[in-house]
Enzyme design. Structure first.
Site, short mmCIF file in Angstrom:
data_model
loop_
_atom_site.label_atom_id
_atom_site.label_comp_id
_atom_site.label_asym_id
_atom_site.label_seq_id
_atom_site.Cartn_x
_atom_site.Cartn_y
_atom_site.Cartn_z
N LYS A 22 32.47 105.82 2.72
CA LYS A 22 31.43 104.68 2.23
C LYS A 22 30.71 104.70 3.63
O LYS A 22 29.47 104.54 3.56
CB LYS A 22 32.22 103.38 2.36
CG LYS A 22 31.18 101.97 2.46
CD LYS A 22 32.06 100.78 2.28
CE LYS A 22 32.24 100.15 3.72
NZ LYS A 22 31.20 99.32 4.11
N ASN A 23 31.28 104.75 4.73
CA ASN A 23 30.36 104.62 6.20
C ASN A 23 29.60 105.64 6.43
O ASN A 23 28.68 105.98 7.18
CB ASN A 23 31.42 104.24 7.19
CG ASN A 23 32.04 102.94 7.18
OD1 ASN A 23 31.43 102.02 6.39
ND2 ASN A 23 33.13 102.64 7.75
N CYS A 116 30.75 91.37 6.03
CA CYS A 116 32.01 90.77 6.08
C CYS A 116 31.72 89.64 7.47
O CYS A 116 31.13 90.01 8.47
CB CYS A 116 32.95 91.96 6.49
SG CYS A 116 33.47 92.77 5.47
N ARG A 121 27.50 91.11 14.82
CA ARG A 121 27.25 92.41 15.06
C ARG A 121 25.59 92.44 14.96
O ARG A 121 24.96 92.71 13.96
CB ARG A 121 27.80 93.24 13.88
CG ARG A 121 29.31 93.40 13.90
CD ARG A 121 29.68 94.47 12.69
NE ARG A 121 29.74 93.60 11.37
CZ ARG A 121 30.39 94.34 10.42
NH1 ARG A 121 30.76 95.49 10.48
NH2 ARG A 121 30.56 93.57 9.24
N PRO A 122 25.11 92.37 16.25
CA PRO A 122 23.85 91.96 16.24
C PRO A 122 23.04 93.13 16.06
O PRO A 122 23.71 94.48 16.35
CB PRO A 122 23.52 91.50 17.59
CG PRO A 122 24.79 92.12 18.43
CD PRO A 122 25.84 92.09 17.56
N VAL A 123 21.56 93.23 15.89
CA VAL A 123 20.97 94.08 15.60
C VAL A 123 19.98 94.34 16.77
O VAL A 123 18.69 95.17 16.58
CB VAL A 123 19.97 94.25 14.02
CG1 VAL A 123 20.88 94.06 12.82
CG2 VAL A 123 19.16 92.89 14.16
N ASP A 124 19.94 93.76 17.72
CA ASP A 124 19.15 94.01 18.79
C ASP A 124 19.01 95.19 19.53
O ASP A 124 18.21 95.65 19.91
CB ASP A 124 19.77 92.77 20.12
CG ASP A 124 21.11 93.26 20.68
OD1 ASP A 124 21.87 93.51 19.75
OD2 ASP A 124 21.05 93.06 21.93
N GLN A 125 20.15 96.21 19.31
CA GLN A 125 19.99 97.65 19.82
C GLN A 125 19.14 98.39 19.18
O GLN A 125 18.34 98.87 19.71
CB GLN A 125 21.63 98.39 20.07
CG GLN A 125 22.65 97.37 20.76
CD GLN A 125 21.93 97.20 22.23
OE1 GLN A 125 21.55 98.31 22.85
NE2 GLN A 125 22.08 96.09 22.73
N ASP A 304 38.55 99.64 12.35
CA ASP A 304 38.78 99.63 10.71
C ASP A 304 40.30 99.97 10.05
O ASP A 304 40.34 99.57 9.15
CB ASP A 304 37.88 100.56 9.95
CG ASP A 304 36.38 99.96 9.87
OD1 ASP A 304 36.26 98.53 10.12
OD2 ASP A 304 35.51 100.58 9.49
N ILE A 326 36.95 95.30 19.61
CA ILE A 326 35.56 95.72 19.13
C ILE A 326 34.83 94.36 18.47
O ILE A 326 33.76 94.20 18.77
CB ILE A 326 35.54 96.74 17.82
CG1 ILE A 326 36.16 98.10 18.28
CG2 ILE A 326 34.08 97.11 17.46
CD1 ILE A 326 35.56 98.75 19.42
N ARG A 396 33.85 96.77 -2.31
CA ARG A 396 32.92 97.16 -1.69
C ARG A 396 33.14 98.51 -0.88
O ARG A 396 32.38 99.31 -0.44
CB ARG A 396 32.45 96.27 -0.49
CG ARG A 396 32.06 94.93 -0.99
CD ARG A 396 31.38 93.96 0.35
NE ARG A 396 30.83 94.75 1.36
CZ ARG A 396 31.25 94.72 2.40
NH1 ARG A 396 32.28 93.85 2.80
NH2 ARG A 396 30.39 95.26 3.49
#
Length: 416
Positions: A22-23, A116, A121-125, A304, A326, A396
């Site tokens: 999936k990943n 989830c 899990r920010p998208v700033d990067q 995970d 994490i 999922r």
């Protein structure tokens, strides 16, 4: 809403095939946005997240043809570089369209993603990297909007190791002008799988699998064919299920090469693990030994797999200490395992698990994808019936879960 009913106490035995990852599949499908030529993927897993991603790409103008586990994407008619909230609210991986759309179309409007509830899990990067490459980024009304004439190569350093951030910026850099260097890059096998596909499409990438990736931008990419790597987390989950139940299973179409840290811990727990180039066999002892773990970015122990190891430690001899480094909110499964009779004490990012001779089935609720998997592992080994609610999380990330477990002898069925 579907639930999973498990009658535990049966040792898993037999052989099943592992699905595509999936990943790996989700970023690979987004890579098709970078070219006008058709891109064909094989070993595509039949998962809700994959279905959501394909629908998202279709509404952008991408043609999708699917035959079994083979999917061909043709983004030659891409005309709507928008990822609306209603399509991405359940899937954090939707942010992976941002980099390819900015690179190919010069614009993108992508909803901030959902997924989830296991922590921030920010998208700033992602945003910081695209800005360094010359994109004008605004965030308003829940959407990230990007505009740029053409991205320019840059030296990018991520403040934290981020898999999706590395993948997004690597895809964007493929069509940028000049060289892009990503430092502190994620080293996960899924990043390498994406890089291999991009190279097959004409990208110039070196260093994937290390913490420094270099991309020489090109003016255009072309179509290609690519087989998606096996799912290392699905592999690890079935190994844990066999370990917890005292089973003996063989998994095909997978590799231990991506699972060194997980296999080492299973062997520490007393399991006998043998592997060939494309299969793994595990035979569990009469009772497991407790094993302590600490999650960290690849190649260390994967976050995970943390929940599944908490589950097997519930049945082990001794006490294990589990440290999650994490995500700050990834012990929600502990409360549900306690409902089965587990002895777990939580202090911040540390869990102390004291094994019991047995657990007893109960009704439990899944809170996220891997938490769901831990409840399945525990339910398979517990005495009596376990009913797992909210299993849409499982759909999922695990292809045909109940069918595969049934093939190994488990007494499990889906109920509405």
């Amino acid at each position: 809403m579907d639930k999973l009913l498990i009658e535990g106490g049966v040792a898993l035995k037999g052989e099943i095939a592992i699905s595509g990852a999936k990943n790996a599949a989700l970023p690979l499908l987004c890579a098709a946005l970078l070219t006008r030529g058709p891109v064909t993927f094989s070993n595509v897993p039949d998962l809700n997240d994959v279905g959501t991603m394909l629908k998202l790409l279709q509404q952008m103008g991408v043609k999708v043809e699917q035959q079994g586990s083979t999917v061909t994407l043709d983004a030659g008619g891409l005309d709507n570089p928008v990822a609306p909230y209603e399509m991405v609210k359940t899937m954090r991986a939707s942010i992976l369209v941002l980099g390819p759309l900015a690179a190919r179309c010069g614009e993108a409007r992508v909803s901030l993603p959902g997924g989830c509830a296991i922590g921030a899990r920010p998208v700033d990067q992602h945003i910081k990297g695209l800005q360094a490459m010359g994109a004008e980024i605004t965030v308003e009304q829940g959407y990230v909007q990007a505009k740029v004439a053409r991205l320019k190569g840059a030296r990018l350093f991520t403040d934290m190791v981020t898999v999706t951030g590395t993948e997004n910026l690597m895809m964007a850099a493929c069509l940028a002008e000049g060289e892009t260097v990503i430092e502190n890059a994620a080293r996960e096998p899924e990043v390498v799988d994406l890089a291999n596909c991009l190279v097959a499409m004409g990208a110039r990438i070196s260093g994937a699998g290390t913490d420094v990736i270099r991309i020489q931008g090109v003016t255009a990419l072309h179509g290609a064919s690519h087989r998606i790597m096996p799912d290392r987390i699905e592999t690890g989950t079935y190994l844990c299920a066999a370990a917890a139940t005292g089973g003996d299973i063989r998994l095909t179409g997978t590799s231990a090469a991506y699972l060194d840290s997980v296999v080492d811990k299973l062997m520490d727990a007393g399991c006998e693990v043998n592997f060939c180039r494309d299969s793994i066999q595990l035979k569990a002892p009469p009772r497991l030994n407790a094993v302590s773990i600490r999650t960290a970015p690849y190649p260390a122990f994967p976050t995970d797999m943390q929940a599944q190891f908490m589950a097997i430690n519930c049945f082990a001899s001794g006490t294990a200490v589990i440290r999650e480094t994490i995500f700050e909110n990834r012990f929600m499964h502990a409360v549900e395992l306690i409902r089965l009779g587990a002895d777990i004490k939580i202090d911040g990012n540390t869990a102390v698990v004291t094994g019991a001779e047995s657990l007893s089935g109960a009704t439990v609720m899944a809170t996220d994808l891997r938490a769901s998997a831990s409840l399945v592992v525990a339910g398979l080994a517990a005495k009596g019936e376990t009913l797992i609610e909210r299993i849409y999380h499982l759909d999922r990330g695990y292809e045909h879960l109940e069918q595969k477990l049934a093939a190994l002898g488990a007494r499990v069925r889906r109920v509405s």
